[in-house]
Design a protein around this motif. Structure first.
Motif, PDB file in Angstrom:
ATOM      1  N   LEU A 145       0.816  -0.444   2.268  1.00 21.75           N
ATOM      2  CA  LEU A 145       1.919  -1.272   2.758  1.00 21.75           C
ATOM      3  C   LEU A 145       1.402  -2.512   3.484  1.00 21.75           C
ATOM      4  O   LEU A 145       1.941  -3.610   3.317  1.00 21.75           O
ATOM      5  CB  LEU A 145       2.819  -0.447   3.700  1.00 21.75           C
TER       6      LEU A 145
ATOM      7  N   LEU B 113      -3.697  -5.330  -4.954  1.00 15.17           N
ATOM      8  CA  LEU B 113      -3.767  -3.980  -4.385  1.00 15.17           C
ATOM      9  C   LEU B 113      -5.012  -3.220  -4.854  1.00 15.17           C
ATOM     10  O   LEU B 113      -5.170  -2.043  -4.557  1.00 15.17           O
ATOM     11  CB  LEU B 113      -2.504  -3.193  -4.745  1.00 15.17           C
TER      12      LEU B 113
ATOM     13  N   THR C 116      -0.525   5.319   1.770  1.00 14.84           N
ATOM     14  CA  THR C 116       0.666   4.491   1.947  1.00 14.84           C
ATOM     15  C   THR C 116       0.589   3.468   3.087  1.00 14.84           C
ATOM     16  O   THR C 116       0.885   2.286   2.848  1.00 14.84           O
ATOM     17  CB  THR C 116       1.920   5.383   2.078  1.00 14.84           C
ATOM     18  N   PRO C 117       0.193   3.867   4.317  1.00 17.04           N
ATOM     19  CA  PRO C 117       0.166   2.847   5.375  1.00 17.04           C
ATOM     20  C   PRO C 117      -0.742   1.662   5.022  1.00 17.04           C
ATOM     21  O   PRO C 117      -0.339   0.498   5.195  1.00 17.04           O
ATOM     22  CB  PRO C 117      -0.352   3.615   6.597  1.00 17.04           C
TER      23      PRO C 117
ATOM     24  N   LEU D  20       0.591  -0.428  10.774  1.00 12.68           N
ATOM     25  CA  LEU D  20       1.946  -0.245  10.249  1.00 12.68           C
ATOM     26  C   LEU D  20       2.945   0.143  11.334  1.00 12.68           C
ATOM     27  O   LEU D  20       4.048  -0.387  11.400  1.00 12.68           O
ATOM     28  CB  LEU D  20       1.902   0.827   9.154  1.00 12.68           C
TER      29      LEU D  20
ATOM     30  N   GLN E  54       8.723  -0.880   3.147  1.00 15.09           N
ATOM     31  CA  GLN E  54       8.798   0.562   3.422  1.00 15.09           C
ATOM     32  C   GLN E  54       9.972   1.186   2.684  1.00 15.09           C
ATOM     33  O   GLN E  54       9.855   2.218   2.030  1.00 15.09           O
ATOM     34  CB  GLN E  54       8.933   0.795   4.933  1.00 15.09           C
TER      35      GLN E  54
END
Ligand code: FES
Ligand code: FES
Lengths: 761, 165
Positions: B112, B134, B108-109, B80, B93
């Motif tokens: 993403l 996901l 999160t990273p 990321l 982001q």
């Protein structure tokens, strides 16, 4: 109350570094010359330790220290679990750093190693020779309570604590009742499964202070660590990192004492990070409960009696079991007005993993039982789920089973009705083996700690000369937006934009201690402390501005970095001008304020009466499920959360709590089962311990009712833990609706549902 | 049995060439975190179960705890932090932050990176497809809903977003 910044769904300030990947979580941090630590853990659930030979490990290449219980200055403490008041022995437990003489559970720490590399530390673990003599152990709390049972600890009983509630005469009421329903409910161990395993780095600073940078919910553990080392409290400093998920699992000490001891002995910085398997093995679990719940009602649906027996498996050490048990006792009969109530609760030690805090903290287990019971009652009497709850739920002014009169706004019936209605028209399943069902459940849970813990929090707000704001508060942020809420409160009060506020959190030496990020208490406690500090500054600013503008203080407003007279448009001053005048007068614009929760006295006996909590949050979940009758598989298709949040401080974060709290309990309802067999953990990874993925969940609709009746800032209530309540029984009630099977043991896996359907009488 | 030998590798990490000697059993994740100081890839499990270590290796989205550092020899790795100038990463982001898709941020990273890879392949997904894409990345905090909202908003633009305030 009208607010301009409070209530807005502003992105929280920590979201930006988090999306950039620049937040330095506990394991992302390193120090020059740092050593790596590993923990040797017990292989047996119950055994005497005859000898621990560390000679070979100590001689192993790269090894700098190998420590056992004998090396710990104070290995056995009465743990106070973060509170500063003395609440007596019945609420405290033994905190033992490393096992001595006896091990009580698989995974109990026995020895610590620090070495130049992780590999060297790992290799040294294999060279430590522990001579065990296996002991029988006891793995079931009912067995553990029988006379002559194997004693888990050093005491001659396995009972950790007992509580009871007595109201009216249940026996007479059951005799007079038209309907009596009795069932036994079982809930398994569950794991927090935060994605960040336990981790920290410790070092000794240039002034001899043992400094621990750690992922924790409780920076106040610096005191316990100091006692372990036998040094004054001010010689240990805990710096809390941004936490990669807590949910109660980072409430008790995790790696802190180990790190402190190793850095103390080696003089070098030391890092310790658990593997996932170690995390599953080593930290606390949610208590398994067996709950016998018997209710009696009249034909019109009115509840006349409830008798509840709760047995909790505390596991191998006490930790927070007494408190969890007390929560479960107070919540046993639910948010219902029942004239006759009898509750008996007991927690027992076993040679299982130790149980302690987990989002829902003793409220969530009885909730599954009482919401299943009321659902069954409605079915038997032909009364719909909303009406049966409306008929019985607490109204403003009613008393809880403990006799405490609840005099705040209470709209439970409305919450249930709105959640139910929001489900919309049901889906037609047609002629298929998949059956559709709907379920409702309501719940109550406290926010803020038990009132006899005499909880307090502090916060510091300072206006800089240029009008920017510095906020310091020792709050650990677990991701729920604990820090953001405090910034929004300051922005609201002082009329400064969010980007002019900088906040420092969670440092036991440098930020005012704000207490634990547990018990859904930070918005309530530190929110009030911050509000008080900000208002104090605001008063001083207004006084000064009134003199400068020749205005009446009552007419002055702080907004958009100005102080303006609402009655005269030309009377306005930039905030920083007023700050400058104050400074010239020697009036430095800072304030540190303390908020004290209501205090009550410590219960002196097992009988619980009166007030135990400052306030409660009430809510409801309504869901629709599809059950495949050929496999027993349950799919959650729709879910609505409706909660009285008091007042929203940050809309996004409050919704996020309801969605996340709901989701975690979908796992509790349908899939999560930390399996322990004869003390041995069977589920040692996320392949075995399943938590919901994005595919296992539907969108959860959220309805937030704002009665502004809470005791948090602006009338807010806490929602973090209460939001995890009521989802599980809503789902099992929906399964009952779909296929007629009453699930009494969680989780409702396909197998469980299928078997229950099959053997239904 | 001694496994002392090291493997010499050359990897391009976020645009920088790195030469290093790694143990044959060392994972790409450990190599990045411990030798390269690239800490936006996280270790939530080390066994391919959680997705916190997700990155882009030779153009493919992978879980770096399941890849050996030696396997990355001669290849390009993007995490990321290296995608600072990538427009799709930047939109994601921003969208994650503004939709409240970030609670503790530990997932999160990786989330993403997974979302970016997915939108590159399927720019016009349904919500169900986003959820499926996901599902190899766990999140314990959010219940995924706001993450799905955030990805959706990037796919369909601001018109699809609700006024949050
Ligand atoms: S750390 Fe790679 S999938 Fe969990
Ligand atoms: S935000 Fe915490 S795990 Fe996803």
């Amino acid at each position: 109350m009208k607010t301009s910044i409070v209530g807005k769904g502003l992105p929280k300030f920590d979201a930006w570094p988090k999306v950039k990947g620049t937040v330095v979580y506990a394991d992302d941090f390193a120090m020059p010359g740092m050593l790596y630590a590993k923990v040797l853990r017990s292989r047996y659930p119950a055994a005497a330790i005859l000898a621990v030979d560390t000679a070979r490990a100590k001689a192993s290449p790269g090894v700098k220290a190998v420590l056992t219980a004998a090396d710990v200055p104070n290995n056995n403490l009465r743990a106070k679990f973060g509170q500063s008041t003395d609440v007596g022995a019945q609420f405290e437990g033994l905190y033992r750093v490393l096992a001595e003489k006896k091990v009580r559970y698989v995974g109990e720490p026995i020895a610590l190693v620090a070495a130049d590399s992780e590999q060297a530390a790992e290799a040294a673990l294999d060279l430590i020779e522990v001579t065990y003599e296996q002991l029988p152990g006891v793995f079931d709390p009912v067995e553990a309570l029988k006379p002559g049972a194997y004693c888990v600890g050093e005491n001659d009983t396995n009972a950790v604590s007992r509580f009871k509630i007595r109201k009216g005469d249940v026996d007479a009421a059951f005799k007079a009742a038209d309907v009596v329903i009795e069932n036994t409910y079982r809930m398994p161990f569950s794991d927090h499964a935060y994605l960040e395993p336990e981790s920290g780095v410790a070092w000794i600073d240039e002034h001899g202070v043992v400094t621990i940078r750690v992922s924790t919910q409780v920076i106040e553990h610096f005191r316990t660590v100091a006692e372990v080392l036998g040094v004054p409290h001010n010689r240990v400093r805990v710096i809390g990192t941004w936490v990669g998920g807590g949910f109660g699992g980072k409430e008790d000490i995790t790696v802190e004492s180990f790190l402190a001891l190793l850095t103390w002995y080696t003089g070098r910085p030391v890092k310790l990070t658990y593997t996932r398997e170690e995390s599953l093995l080593a930290h606390s679990k949610r208590h398994p409960f067996t709950i016998r719940n018997k209710i009696g009602a009249m034909r019109d649906g009115r509840l006349v009696a409830a008798e509840v027996e709760l047995i909790a498996d505390a596991g191998a050490y006490t930790y927070l079991s007494p408190w969890v048990l007390l929560y479960s006792t107070v919540n046993a009969a639910g948010p219902y007005n029942i004239p006759n109530v009898k509750v008996d609760a007991v927690a027992a030690l076993t040679n299982n993993p130790f149980s302690s805090a987990f989002r829902g903290f003793g409220a969530i287990q009885p909730n599954f039982a009482y919401e299943s019971q009321i659902d069954e009652l409605g079915r038997q009497l032909g009364i719909d789920p909303v009406t049966i709850r409306e008929l019985n739920c607490l109204q403003k002014g009613d008393s809880l089973a403990t006799g405490y009169a609840y005099d705040r706004e209470l709209v439970l019936g409305e919450l249930a009705g709105r959640a139910w209605e929001a489900l919309g028209p049901p889906r037609e399943a047609g002629d298929s083996p998949v059956k559709i069902g709907r379920g409702l459940a309501i719940g109550m849970m406290s926010y803020g700690r038990l009132t006899f813990l005499h909880d307090t929090s502090r916060s510091y707000v300072k206006l800089e000369l240029d009008g920017s704001v510095l906020l310091r508060c020792g709050v650990p942020d677990l991701g729920a937006g604990q820090a953001q809420a405090l910034c929004q409160i300051v922005a609201e009060e002082l009329g400064v934009p969010m980007d002019k506020i900088k906040m420092y959190i969670a440092d036991s030496a440098l930020t005012p201690l704000a207490g634990t990020s547990t018990a859904t208490r930070q918005l309530y406690m530190s929110g009030n402390a911050t509000l008080k500090a900000a208002r104090e500054l605001k008063d001083r600013l207004i006084k000064k501005a009134a003199a400068l503008l020749n205005s009446s203080p009552a007419d002055l407003r702080l907004a958009d970095e100005t102080i303006a007279d609402a009655t005269a448009p030309d009377k306005v001053l930039p905030l920083k001008t007023v700050v400058g005048h104050c400074s010239s007068d020697g009036d430095e614009l800072y304030s540190e304020a303390q908020f004290n929760a209501p205090f009550t006295t410590v219960p002196v006996s097992e009988l619980i009466t009166g007030q135990t909590f400052a306030d409660f949050t009430f809510g409801a979940y309504a869901v629709e499920v599809a059950v495949d009758t050929e496999t027993g598989e349950v799919t959650l298709e729709k879910a609505i959360a409706c909660f009285d949040v008091g007042k929203t401080i940050n809309k996004l974060n409050a919704e996020g709590q309801l969605e996340g709290g709901g989701a975690i309990s979908v796992g509790y309802a349908l899939m999560e089962n930390l399996m322990v067999s004869q003390g041995n953990l069977q589920t040692r990874s996320f392949t075995e311990y399943l938590i919901p993925t994005a595919m296992d969940l539907p969108d959860i609709g959220t309805i937030m009712v704002e009665t502004e009746s809470g005791i948090g800032p602006y009338g807010a209530k806490g929602v973090g833990e209460p939001s995890s309540n009521a989802m599980a029984p809503a789902i099992t009630n929906a399964i009952r609706d779909a296929v007629g099977a009453r699930i009494t043991s969680l989780p409702a896996t396909a197998e469980q549902v299928f078997t229950t359907m099959k053997f239904r009488k | 049995m001694e496994f002392k030998q090291q493997v010499a590798i050359k990897v391009t990490v976020n645009g920088a060439d790195i030469r290093a000697a790694v143990a044959p059993e060392e994972s790409l994740l450990d190599f990045l975190r411990k030798q390269c100081g690239v800490t936006d890839v996280k270790c939530g499990c080390g066994m391919g179960e959680c997705g916190t270590c997700t990155l882009v290796l030779a153009g493919k989205v992978v879980k770096s705890c399941l890849v050996l550092a030696a396997q990355a020899d001669g290849r390009e790795v993007w995490t990321l932090q290296g995608l600072e100038r990538d427009p799709l990463a930047a939109r994601l982001q921003d969208s994650f932050a503004r939709h409240g898709a970030v609670q503790c941020g530990f997932c999160t990273p990786g989330m993403l990176i997974a979302a970016r890879g997915f939108l590159q392949r399927s720019p016009q997904p349904t919500r169900a497809e986003i959820r499926e894409a996901l599902s190899g990345n766990l999140c314990r905090c959010t219940g995924y809903q706001k993450i799905v909202d955030a990805v959706w908003a990037v796919a369909y633009g601001d018109a699809a977003e609700q006024e949050r305030a």
